[in-house]
Design a protein around this motif. Structure first.
Motif, mmCIF file in Angstrom:
data_model
loop_
_atom_site.group_PDB
_atom_site.id
_atom_site.type_symbol
_atom_site.label_atom_id
_atom_site.label_comp_id
_atom_site.label_asym_id
_atom_site.label_seq_id
_atom_site.Cartn_x
_atom_site.Cartn_y
_atom_site.Cartn_z
ATOM 1 N N THR A 36 0.812 -1.206 0.000
ATOM 2 C CA THR A 36 0.000 0.000 0.000
ATOM 3 C C THR A 36 0.850 1.261 0.000
ATOM 4 O O THR A 36 1.776 1.411 0.802
ATOM 5 C CB THR A 36 -0.916 0.021 1.245
ATOM 6 O OG1 THR A 36 -1.672 -1.198 1.284
ATOM 7 C CG2 THR A 36 -1.865 1.204 1.184
ATOM 8 N N HIS A 88 -1.208 7.942 7.467
ATOM 9 C CA HIS A 88 -1.477 7.066 8.611
ATOM 10 C C HIS A 88 -2.966 6.735 8.702
ATOM 11 O O HIS A 88 -3.335 5.622 9.065
ATOM 12 C CB HIS A 88 -0.951 7.682 9.922
ATOM 13 C CG HIS A 88 -1.724 8.862 10.412
ATOM 14 N ND1 HIS A 88 -1.412 10.153 10.076
ATOM 15 C CD2 HIS A 88 -2.801 8.941 11.236
ATOM 16 C CE1 HIS A 88 -2.244 10.993 10.663
ATOM 17 N NE2 HIS A 88 -3.103 10.274 11.374
ATOM 18 N N ASN A 89 -3.823 7.688 8.335
ATOM 19 C CA ASN A 89 -5.261 7.405 8.356
ATOM 20 C C ASN A 89 -5.628 6.293 7.383
ATOM 21 O O ASN A 89 -6.413 5.385 7.716
ATOM 22 C CB ASN A 89 -6.052 8.664 8.000
ATOM 23 C CG ASN A 89 -6.146 9.649 9.158
ATOM 24 O OD1 ASN A 89 -5.814 9.311 10.291
ATOM 25 N ND2 ASN A 89 -6.581 10.859 8.869
ATOM 26 N N GLU A 90 -5.075 6.360 6.173
ATOM 27 C CA GLU A 90 -5.428 5.373 5.157
ATOM 28 C C GLU A 90 -4.874 3.995 5.490
ATOM 29 O O GLU A 90 -5.539 2.977 5.277
ATOM 30 C CB GLU A 90 -4.931 5.831 3.784
ATOM 31 C CG GLU A 90 -5.567 7.125 3.302
ATOM 32 C CD GLU A 90 -7.084 7.088 3.305
ATOM 33 O OE1 GLU A 90 -7.652 6.028 2.952
ATOM 34 O OE2 GLU A 90 -7.707 8.106 3.668
ATOM 35 N N LEU A 92 -4.249 2.809 8.513
ATOM 36 C CA LEU A 92 -5.017 2.287 9.646
ATOM 37 C C LEU A 92 -6.432 1.898 9.220
ATOM 38 O O LEU A 92 -6.975 0.904 9.704
ATOM 39 C CB LEU A 92 -5.069 3.323 10.771
ATOM 40 C CG LEU A 92 -3.742 3.567 11.490
ATOM 41 C CD1 LEU A 92 -3.840 4.784 12.404
ATOM 42 C CD2 LEU A 92 -3.315 2.344 12.291
ATOM 43 N N ARG A 93 -7.019 2.668 8.293
ATOM 44 C CA ARG A 93 -8.354 2.326 7.796
ATOM 45 C C ARG A 93 -8.323 0.983 7.067
ATOM 46 O O ARG A 93 -9.195 0.127 7.280
ATOM 47 C CB ARG A 93 -8.866 3.420 6.869
ATOM 48 C CG ARG A 93 -10.276 3.131 6.324
ATOM 49 C CD ARG A 93 -10.789 4.248 5.437
ATOM 50 N NE ARG A 93 -11.044 5.457 6.222
ATOM 51 C CZ ARG A 93 -10.375 6.589 6.087
ATOM 52 N NH1 ARG A 93 -9.403 6.692 5.185
ATOM 53 N NH2 ARG A 93 -10.662 7.629 6.825
ATOM 54 N N LEU A 94 -7.333 0.789 6.223
ATOM 55 C CA LEU A 94 -7.212 -0.476 5.508
ATOM 56 C C LEU A 94 -6.980 -1.624 6.484
ATOM 57 O O LEU A 94 -7.549 -2.715 6.329
ATOM 58 C CB LEU A 94 -6.073 -0.405 4.499
ATOM 59 C CG LEU A 94 -5.813 -1.676 3.686
ATOM 60 C CD1 LEU A 94 -7.034 -2.026 2.837
ATOM 61 C CD2 LEU A 94 -4.569 -1.514 2.806
ATOM 62 N N ARG A 96 -8.020 -1.876 9.516
ATOM 63 C CA ARG A 96 -9.287 -2.203 10.177
ATOM 64 C C ARG A 96 -10.216 -2.960 9.231
ATOM 65 O O ARG A 96 -10.869 -3.927 9.628
ATOM 66 C CB ARG A 96 -9.961 -0.922 10.688
ATOM 67 C CG ARG A 96 -9.277 -0.280 11.876
ATOM 68 C CD ARG A 96 -10.156 0.777 12.506
ATOM 69 N NE ARG A 96 -10.432 1.889 11.602
ATOM 70 C CZ ARG A 96 -9.685 2.978 11.498
ATOM 71 N NH1 ARG A 96 -8.585 3.085 12.249
ATOM 72 N NH2 ARG A 96 -10.007 3.943 10.672
ATOM 73 N N GLN A 97 -10.278 -2.514 7.982
ATOM 74 C CA GLN A 97 -11.157 -3.168 7.006
ATOM 75 C C GLN A 97 -10.772 -4.626 6.791
ATOM 76 O O GLN A 97 -11.647 -5.498 6.658
ATOM 77 C CB GLN A 97 -11.101 -2.417 5.675
ATOM 78 C CG GLN A 97 -11.759 -1.059 5.693
ATOM 79 C CD GLN A 97 -11.532 -0.302 4.392
ATOM 80 O OE1 GLN A 97 -10.742 -0.715 3.536
ATOM 81 N NE2 GLN A 97 -12.228 0.821 4.228
ATOM 82 N N LYS A 98 -9.487 -4.905 6.752
ATOM 83 C CA LYS A 98 -9.007 -6.252 6.463
ATOM 84 C C LYS A 98 -8.772 -7.065 7.733
ATOM 85 O O LYS A 98 -8.398 -8.235 7.656
ATOM 86 C CB LYS A 98 -7.699 -6.186 5.669
ATOM 87 C CG LYS A 98 -7.796 -5.400 4.364
ATOM 88 C CD LYS A 98 -8.813 -6.005 3.408
ATOM 89 C CE LYS A 98 -8.867 -5.244 2.091
ATOM 90 N NZ LYS A 98 -9.876 -5.803 1.169
ATOM 91 N N ASN A 99 -8.977 -6.441 8.899
ATOM 92 C CA ASN A 99 -8.688 -7.108 10.174
ATOM 93 C C ASN A 99 -7.273 -7.683 10.150
ATOM 94 O O ASN A 99 -7.038 -8.862 10.445
ATOM 95 C CB ASN A 99 -9.702 -8.216 10.459
ATOM 96 C CG ASN A 99 -9.682 -8.649 11.911
ATOM 97 O OD1 ASN A 99 -9.304 -7.883 12.798
ATOM 98 N ND2 ASN A 99 -10.061 -9.887 12.172
ATOM 99 N N ARG A 133 -1.378 3.593 16.979
ATOM 100 C CA ARG A 133 -2.806 3.316 16.954
ATOM 101 C C ARG A 133 -3.210 1.999 16.297
ATOM 102 O O ARG A 133 -4.396 1.660 16.296
ATOM 103 C CB ARG A 133 -3.526 4.476 16.252
ATOM 104 C CG ARG A 133 -3.330 5.807 16.952
ATOM 105 C CD ARG A 133 -4.113 6.922 16.287
ATOM 106 N NE ARG A 133 -3.883 8.194 16.951
ATOM 107 C CZ ARG A 133 -4.507 8.597 18.058
ATOM 108 N NH1 ARG A 133 -5.416 7.808 18.607
ATOM 109 N NH2 ARG A 133 -4.224 9.746 18.617
#
Length: 303
Positions: A36, A88-90, A92-94, A96-99, A133
């Motif tokens: 990523t 960092h937002n993107e 961390l978002r990914l 969370r989405q993919k666990n 985070r």
């Protein structure tokens, strides 16, 4: 152990060691791998001056493919993702989405060789924010990893006896059992602080009950500067992995930036350094029986 892995990259090529390590892990564990890049980072992960228009992501994705595609050819469940946004937002978002089970990151700055300490110690960098985070371990890879069999033979876990360090010790124990690896728990006491004998007694009392099932474990107490002593032990033990709690003594999470001992160790270690934080502490949710064995792992807590 790792089923979904994210590796964060920049277009500089400085992250190649991290990509190679993540690809090796993904191959070994038959994991899904998401390489990523977040568009808008021309100066390295610690400096965002202008977010790139989303129309440029196609060119960046082609560049990422040319640069790193060879490492993904043998991994069927792999993707190269380029998105626009705050890095960092993107990431961390990914995650969370993919666990995600693991995030792998490299030095992430073109000036790494000359300015690594300054850049990594800069509050607010992507590496710091992700390490602070993430709900999974963050593995920092700055040198090529020798992916041998078994993958980990000598693991070091640093502890300061804090609550946050508990999960680092538990996680290190799980890995040592799985890979039949040697595990060394180290505590570094400051000059003028508690003596080595006192600290050794405390180490054994706190953790001996949790060492069942680990074929080789030992304790180490040193007096001095923590990063230097941890690095010295890593070289002496030919360590494959160092596990540390992210700023384990920092009670205020907003101040818990990756900027001291973990940074110094990760930048100079002969092997990957894995950081766990308070969010992973919640996810870990480990419970022990009277022998120190894990008897239950709670579901991930909402954060």
């Amino acid at each position: 152990m790792f089923k979904d892995i994210i590796v964060g990259v920049t277009p500089t090529g400085i992250d190649e060691c991290a990509v190679k390590a993540a690809a090796e892990f993904a191959t070994k564990f038959e994991s899904k791998l998401y390489l990523t890049h977040v568009a808008g980072m021309e100066q390295g992960w610690g400096s965002i001056e202008t977010l790139e228009p989303s129309g440029e992501t196609g060119q960046l994705q082609e560049r990422m493919t040319q640069m790193y595609g060879k490492y993904l050819e043998s991994i069927p469940d792999s993707q190269i993702k380029v998105v626009a946004g705050i890095p960092h937002n993107e990431l961390l978002r990914l995650a969370r989405q993919k666990n995600t089970d693991l995030i792998v990151m490299g030095p992430h700055t073109k000036e790494y060789e000359e300015k690594r300490a300054k850049m990594w110690g800069m509050a607010g960098s992507t590496l710091e924010r992700v390490s602070q985070r993430a709900r999974c371990p963050v593995m920092i890879v700055c040198k090529d990893v020798d992916c041998k069999e078994p993958l980990f033979q000598n693991i070091i876990v640093a502890t300061d006896f804090s609550d946050q360090a508990e999960c680092a010790v538990a996680y290190g124990g799980q890995m040592a059992r799985q890979y039949k690896a040697n595990l060394v728990l180290i505590h570094v006491t400051e000059p003028g602080g508690p003596g080595k004998s006192e600290c050794m007694t405390r180490l054994e009392k706190a953790y001996e009950g949790r060492m069942d099932g680990i074929q080789g474990h030992s304790y180490k107490v040193e007096v001095g500067e923590p990063a230097m002593e941890i690095l010295r032990l890593a070289r002496q033990q030919d360590a494959d992995l160092i596990i540390m709690a992210h700023h384990s003594k920092e009670s205020d999470p907003d101040k818990a930036f990756l900027g001291s001992t973990v940074t110094q160790v990760a930048l100079n270690a002969p092997c990957p350094t894995m950081s766990v934080n308070r969010f992973f502490d919640l996810r870990c949710g480990l419970m022990y029986d009277q022998t120190g064995q894990v008897v239950e792992a709670e579901a991930e807590a909402a954060v």
